[in-house]
Structure formats: structure tokens, C-alpha cells
Enzyme design. Structure first.
Site, PDB file in Angstrom:
ATOM      1  N   ASP A   1       0.847  -1.200   0.000  1.00 52.42           N
ATOM      2  CA  ASP A   1       0.000   0.000   0.000  1.00 52.42           C
ATOM      3  C   ASP A   1       0.881   1.248   0.000  1.00 52.42           C
ATOM      4  OD1 ASP A   1      -2.240  -1.599   0.226  1.00 52.42           O
ATOM      5  OD2 ASP A   1      -2.627  -1.144   2.326  1.00 52.42           O
TER       6      ASP A   1
ATOM      7  N   ARG B   1      -1.460  -0.746  -8.479  1.00 50.58           N
ATOM      8  CA  ARG B   1      -2.846  -0.442  -8.106  1.00 50.58           C
ATOM      9  C   ARG B   1      -2.960   1.090  -8.126  1.00 50.58           C
ATOM     10  NH1 ARG B   1      -3.850  -1.350  -2.138  1.00 50.58           N
ATOM     11  NH2 ARG B   1      -4.288  -3.526  -2.586  1.00 50.58           N
TER      12      ARG B   1
END
Ligand code: FDA
Length: 317
Positions: free
Chosen positions: A130, A181
Site C-alpha cells: 500500500d 494499483r
């Protein structure tokens, strides 16, 4: 204004101590968090899998302040990878490097990250890193790039469309075949680093989405395994962004394995199901664990309407 306040609260220790003791806050957080235990999280993933939706599991935690906590977080991610393997659910894992001590000790964090990648590689799984606030962007990219160059092809990263630097970062990551992402970005950043207006963020998102889609075609390392994401993972619940990606994909005759949509647990369930039923790859980010507080505050920051949901839980107590 409200967004900035919730992002402030997400980092304030005093607020964390206060809010996490409140039963109604815990209940409200359950909308976005699959549970406090690994078993609850695996059960939530199994239910998504039955609907044709894949998952990425996140054992909640960030900004670790001691070596012991970083080591424990590393062990817990490895236990998670083993539990995915044992249970046979279709899920990979998402981690935050600050959970592994990135703000504490760079070398310790790198060693833990590599151990996690080794464990995932053993069971053929994938680890997404992340992206946190901009003080960690370069270090996060350096660590993922370093791991990838030393042979770990089972890792990918997150790029935030609100950051002005993201265009260059996407170019670098794409040239190194590192899956991305793409999200809008969930932190409070200064104007010299990030676009301030939503229309600028959306324009940046659309442009980055387009450049990533073309790279998906050339990504060779992905095995035929539903636990692995596509090269381009579009993390958004925004109908306009999704419509734009669908148009791009149709124009390019993109194959499903080049790209997928990703959404957060508990948000736009209708859209998640509709896209999956229409044959698009959909992966849901499933957070679990006891450290739900900062994650929950960021979800409140994204949508002021969630505040009413929070208040309703108070009156139900
Ligand atoms: P936008 O905020 O414009 O919302 C579009 C619509 O989605 C809203 O109108 C509403 O219907 C719904 N919605 C969005 N957020 C909601 C909420 N909290 N509650 C209820 N409804 C909501 N960020 C980051 O900085 N680093 C990261 O690593 C990640 N990782 C990540 C993974 C995945 C799978 C997702 C989906 C998102 C992230 N994010 C993230 C968060 C991301 O940056 C962003 O803050 C949120 O996704 C909200 O932005 P949207 O693109 O959904 O658009």
C-alpha cells in the site's frame, strides 16, 4: 474541511485512545472491517469468492513505534499467507511498510518485507505494498523496486493519482514490469505535492489509467492464478472513472487479465457484484484486526455522509 479534520483524527493518539473504547465506534467500524480475527477475515473472503470476487487481505496496522511491534507485524503477515494457503481462499495480501517499521529502521523493514515475499513465493502468492503519506513515497518505491530487481516478481505497489509525481513514478514502475494499483489517494498532502481539486485528481486518474492499461498487455510474469492481480488494478468506486476505464478497455480490446477493478470491503457492494457478474475482474480489499482506528477514520474522511452512519450507531447503543 471535514476531510482534513478526520485525517487529523486518524493520527491523533488522544482521539484513538478515546474512540477505540467506544462500543458504538467499534460497531460502526465493522461496516468497513471484516472482523478482529484471522478466522473472520478468511470467512469474509470465502463469501466474496462465492460471488466470483477475489480479495486482498490486510492485517490492519501502521506507523509501528517499536522493533518488537514491527517483528510481530511481520510474523502476523506470514501467518496470514499460510492461512490463505491452508484455507484455499482466492486472496493475496496487502501490507503497509510503516507497519513493518519503515519510519523506525529502514534495514529492519526491508528484511521483514523480503521474508514476507519469500513466504508468499513459497505458496505462489502475491504481496501488494500500500502507499502511505508522501513522506514515505520514495522509500516505498525504492524498497519495492529493489525487491523486484533482486528477483521477487510477486510484488506490486500503489500509486496515488493526487500526487504530482505519479506520472513519472508510473513510467518507472511500468518499465520495470511492477504491477500497479491506482487509487486517488487518502492522505492530507500539501499543494506543492498533490492536486487540491477533485477535478484535477480525476483528470490525473484517467490519464494514468490509460497509460497503465497498455502495459498490462505486456506483463509476462503473471501466473494463471486468481490470487494474482492483473498488472493494472483500478482501485476506485467512482462511476465516472470506472466508465472511462471500461471505454478504454473496449477500444483496446483489452483482455480481462490485463486489468481488474478493486474496491474496499463494505463500499459499493452493488457495483462490486454488478461488475463481477458482467465478467470484469473484481478484487475487494478486506481489512481485519484490532488496529482498525486510522483506517476507519480515513473512510469517514472520504465521505462526510459516513458521519451519519457513525452517529446512527451511537443512538443504537
Ligand atoms: P471518490 O472518493 O470520488 O468516491 C466515489 C464514490 O465511491 C462516492 O460517491 C461513494 O459512493 C463511494 N465512496 C468512496 N469512498 C467511500 C467511503 N469511504 N464510504 C462510503 N462510500 C464511499 N489510498 C491510499 O492513499 N493508499 C492506498 O494504498 C490505498 N489503497 C486502496 C485500495 C483499494 C482497493 C481502494 C478501493 C482504495 C484504496 N485507497 C488507498 C483509498 C483511495 O485513495 C480513496 O481514498 C478511496 O478509494 C475513495 O476514492 P474513490 O476513488 O472511490 O472516489
Amino acid at each position: 474541511m471535514l476531510r482534513a479534520f478526520f485525517i487529523y483524527l486518524s493520527k491523533a493518539r488522544w482521539a484513538q485512545n478515546l474512540i477505540t473504547r467506544l462500543g458504538f465506534a467499534r460497531r460502526a467500524a465493522r461496516r468497513f472491517v471484516a472482523g478482529e480475527t484471522l478466522e473472520e477475515a478468511i470467512a469474509a473472503v470465502a463469501a466474496l469468492n462465492r460471488e466470483g470476487i477475489q480479495a486482498t487481505l490486510d492485517h490492519l496496522g501502521e506507523n509501528t513505534t517499536s522493533t518488537e511491534d514491527a517483528l510481530r507485524a511481520g510474523r502476523e503477515v506470514i501467518e496470514l499467507i499460510e492461512a490463505i494457503n491452508r484455507s484455499g481462499v482466492q486472496a493475496n495480501v496487502s501490507i503497509k511498510l510503516s507497519q513493518l517499521g519503515l519510519t523506525l529502521n529502514y534495514d529492519l523493514c526491508r528484511d521483514l518485507f523480503i521474508k514476507i515475499l519469500e513466504s508468499a513465493r513459497k505458496s505462489g502468492n502475491f504481496v501488494r505494498v500500500d502507499m502511505e503519506d508522501s513522506s514515505l513515497t520514495q522509500k516505498t518505491i525504492d524498497l519495492v523496486l529493489g525487491a523486484s530487481r533482486s528477483g521477487f516478481t510477486n510484488t506490486g505497489i500503489v500509486i496515488q493519482a493526487y500526487l504530482r509525481r505519479s506520472r513519472e513514478d508510473v513510467r518507472l514502475l511500468a518499465s520495470n514490469q511492477i504491477p500497479v494499483r491506482l487509487c486517488k489517494g487518502a492522505y492530507k498532502e500539501p499543494a506543492h505535492l498533490a492536486y487540491e481539486h477533485m477535478d484535477e485528481v480525476n483528470r490525473s486518474y484517467d490519464a494514468l489509467a490509460e497509460s497503465l492499461l497498455a502495459v498490462g498487455k505486456r506483463w509476462k510474469q503473471r501466473p494463471e492464478d486468481p490470487r494474482w492481480p492483473a498488472f493494472a488494478a483500478y482501485a476506485t468506486h467512482d462511476d465516472k472513472r470506472i466508465a472511462h476505464i471500461r471505454r478504454l478497455a473496449a477500444a483496446l480490446k483489452a483482455k480481462p487479465q490485463w486489468y481488474e477493478f478493486q474496491m474496499l470491503y463494505g463500499i459499493r457492494r452493488d457495483l462490486q457484484k454488478d461488475l463481477a457478474v458482467s465478467g470484469y475482474g473484481v478484487r475487494v480489499y478486506v481489512p481485519y484486526g484490532t488496529h482498525w482506528y486510522p483506517y476507519f477514520m480515513r473512510r469517514l474522511a472520504e465521505r462526510p455522509a459516513n458521519l451519519w452512519f457513525f452517529v446512527k450507531n451511537f443512538f443504537r447503543s
